[in-house]
Every structure is written in structure tokens, then in C-alpha cells.
Design an enzyme around this catalytic site. Sequence first.
Site, PDB file in Angstrom:
ATOM      1  N   CYS A 339      -8.394  17.030  36.585  1.00  0.00           N
ATOM      2  CA  CYS A 339      -7.949  17.190  38.171  1.00  0.00           C
ATOM      3  C   CYS A 339      -8.164  18.334  38.599  1.00  0.00           C
ATOM      4  CB  CYS A 339      -6.264  17.166  37.963  1.00  0.00           C
ATOM      5  SG  CYS A 339      -5.588  16.849  39.596  1.00  0.00           S
ATOM      6  N   HIS A 435      -4.724  12.425  34.192  1.00  0.00           N
ATOM      7  CA  HIS A 435      -3.864  13.342  33.491  1.00  0.00           C
ATOM      8  C   HIS A 435      -3.397  12.487  32.328  1.00  0.00           C
ATOM      9  CE1 HIS A 435      -3.169  16.746  36.121  1.00  0.00           C
ATOM     10  NE2 HIS A 435      -2.928  15.980  37.158  1.00  0.00           N
TER      11      HIS A 435
END
Length: 492
Positions: A339, A435
Amino acid sequence: MRNKKRYRPIMFVGTGSDVGKSVINAGFCRIFKQDGLQPAPFKAQNMSLNSFPTPDGLEIGRAQAVQAEACGIPCRVEMNPILLKPTGYMDSQIVLNGKPWANKSAKAYFNETDRDFLFNEAMRAFSKLEAEFNPVVVEGAGSISEVNLWKKDITNMRVAVEKNAATYLIADIDKGGVFGSVYGTMMLLPENERKLIKGIIINKFRGDISLFQDGALKLEELCGVPVVGIIPHFRDIYIDDEDSVVVDKKRFSSVEGKINMAVVLLRHMSNFTDFNVLEQIPEVNLFYAATPEDLTQADIIILPGSKNTISDLLFLQKQGMATAIKKAHEQGMAVYGICGGFQMMGKWVRDPLQIEGAVEAVPGLGILPVETTITNEKVTEQCSFTFQKTKIEGSGYEIHMGETVAENDSPLCIINGKKKDGYYLNDKAWGTYVHGIFDNSEIIRSVLDSIGKKLGSEVDFKRFKEEQYDKLASLIRENVDMEYIYKSIQID
């Protein structure tokens, strides 16, 4: 066998932050599930950088997603209708009913925002849960004795009063001062709130619990309510932590003879639970790297997620960490980004709308040939993916604001069978928006293979988590008067 009996809500509040409310709440969620009820968690307002998407693409605090998992149900936005995600020292993004609502300073949020509006939104969410689940297991926030905040309260005793919840006060004896914190908390409460406190739970007790029996009786005498449980300090039960305050208690050094995986310590690190599985692998030592010297001890470097990518990138540059990461990559060390960490690995991170702050552009680490532009639109979704190089299939989730464009077509993953994700440079350098990518054993195996190491043991993380919820429930049953608990939530 389903228990058809209806119960009033049960609420766990604290003498302070980090006393164990979230974990105890999860334990009771599992107990009620085991006993044939249909529980659901609730926290009106959460402040955390650790968030999670619901199945319908809305965002809630990770703690409530964990508690829902302990209940055996999918998480829902009603479980945490208000989420504050700090973007700086005194500023936060406010997520209302699962979507970004505003960015405000703490002063503006508490003094200028309509508190009744927010409370009514929270209670509307609570009512939806209450209509479907039994009981609702409520978590408070921080300390309930912050008298300066009572008029602005939308998540602690105002909820207890509104819903007539059987409320239990949790204190962390490991911090010290348990008598003062419990007695002070109780005596500060107005009478109508104090009468809702049905008992006290002493958490994180070390040693022989029988030695505290006199102390428990003294607390009961002082406070007028029973100590219904003394829960021992444990290190053998692993429940996802609520926020990165727990990172301070984790390992910050390499270990000889292990595969040392260094997570770069960021000031605005988010979703540190991405690395929980790695901590359970015997061959791996996962540690947090705070200095350039720490990185020289690593076999693998991971750049984690960030709530403020530009600020954290500037911090890494100032501290010399950015130079150390680039040097490690040039010397052939494996470097991966998740991310915000993926965004940092590119050539540029741009913020033309100044969403993260006043800096409109900053050069990245230049490891990957990508550039990121921070946007107003927020992606929040659970996902399945195919890891391109090996065709490994896995699952995870996305939570990010930003669009990343690559100079050439080399995605790391294909998400949900169609969307390209991340960038694959080689086995030792890639980034992704997914994630939870390390929750998949085959991904871990691939990463270790890239440095010539082998994964000697499998971790079935879903089964592992189920075992942990059951262990937590057993520990609470053994040390809490469950008969008293059930009597307190009976509807007269």
C-alpha cells in the site's frame, strides 16, 4: 443449539487506554457464540489506523472486524459507525458509516461538530444490530473518567445509559495503581452512570491470583460492586491488536540464526496486522527497523502501509532510512512494499489536491518504475487475487487513496480476475496494494525462496485464529464469574 433467550447489551469500558477492552470483548463474543447465542460487536467511535473493509466495501476499525470474526459473522459497518484515522499529530480523517466524511483537527471535531448528530448516527447503527443479534457486545473507548470530555461523549457511558447496558469496568493491573484508577473512575461517575457498572474485571494479572483475593474484596468494599474476574497476563494467545501502540512492545532487533524480516517503522504506519502471520513462523524473526543500522541486519525489508505516505516518505529521507533502503536494494537485498510502502517504492508520489498536506509532490525511492497520485476516491474492498509469477491464489483487502501508474505492464497480482495490482520488478522487488498478502502461506514461501530460504512449516492462519478465539474464551470462562455475567444481562 440456538439459545432463543433475549439479553440486554453488555458493555466493556476502561480505566484507561490499552487496558485490554478490545481483546476481552472478542473473548466474550466467542463465549456467547459457543453458548448458542448470536452476538455482534459494537463500538460507536474508534480511533485507529488499523482498519478493515466490510464485504460491501465500507470501512470500519480492525478491532470490530476481529470481534465479528470471533462471533462467527461477517463484519458490518454498523459495528463501528464512526472511525477516526489520524493523518497527523492533531488531525484525522473522519469515516462516517464506512465512508470518508471530513478531515478535521481534534479541536474542530470535538468543539465544532454536532455531537448529537454523530451520537444519533451511532445509535441508528446500534438499533440495526440489536434487531438482528443477541446480545450486542459493546466496547468503550479510552477512559470513562475524562470529565472534561463527558459533554462530548458519544462512545462511552452515554451509550451505556441510552441502551441500559450491563457495564463492566476493566483495569490493567500490570500498569500499577489499580486501586486508585478503579476507585477514582467509579467515584467520578454520576450516580445514574455508576449504577450501570455491574462489576470490575482486573486484567493482565501476573503470578498467583489467589494472592489478590484480599485486594479484590477491598475493591468491592470501596466501589460497591463485585470484582467478577481476574484475568491472568498471557503470552500464548494471539488476537489481532487494535492499534500500533502495541508495536512499542514488539521486537526491535535481529536474531542470529533466523530469517530476519525488517518492517520499516513509520510514524503513520497503518495495518501492521499485515505481519501477524510472519510472527508465527518459527524460522522467521520479524522486527521493526527504526534506524539505517537496523536494516543492515535484515534479510528482507518490508515497507508497510501508511496513512500519510508523503509525510512518512519525507521522514525516511530525513532520517537516512530512504538512502539505506535504496542501497540495500542495489546490493541485492529483497525489498517489498504494501500500500503506502508500495507508493514510496516508486519514482514520485504526487498530491495535487493537498489531501495529505501542503507538499504537492515528493520523489520516491525510485526502486519501481511507477508514479502515484493521491486522489479523493478511496478504495475499500475485500478481494481475491492471483499472484502473477506463480499463479498462486490468495485473498486480502484494499484500503487506499491513490492511483499508481506504471511505465510498463508488469502487475504483481490480478485482483478479482480482472484488475491489475502492484508492480513486479523481480523476485526481490515488488509492491502491492493488497493488505493481508502475507496471510497466504504460498506467498511467504515464494518470498523466502527468493533469498534461498525454505519455509519448513505451514501456517493455516484461518484455523490458527479460530483456535486463538477458543483459547481466549476458555481463559475468560476459567477466571470470570460467567453465572454473574449472565444474570446481569437478563431482561427482567
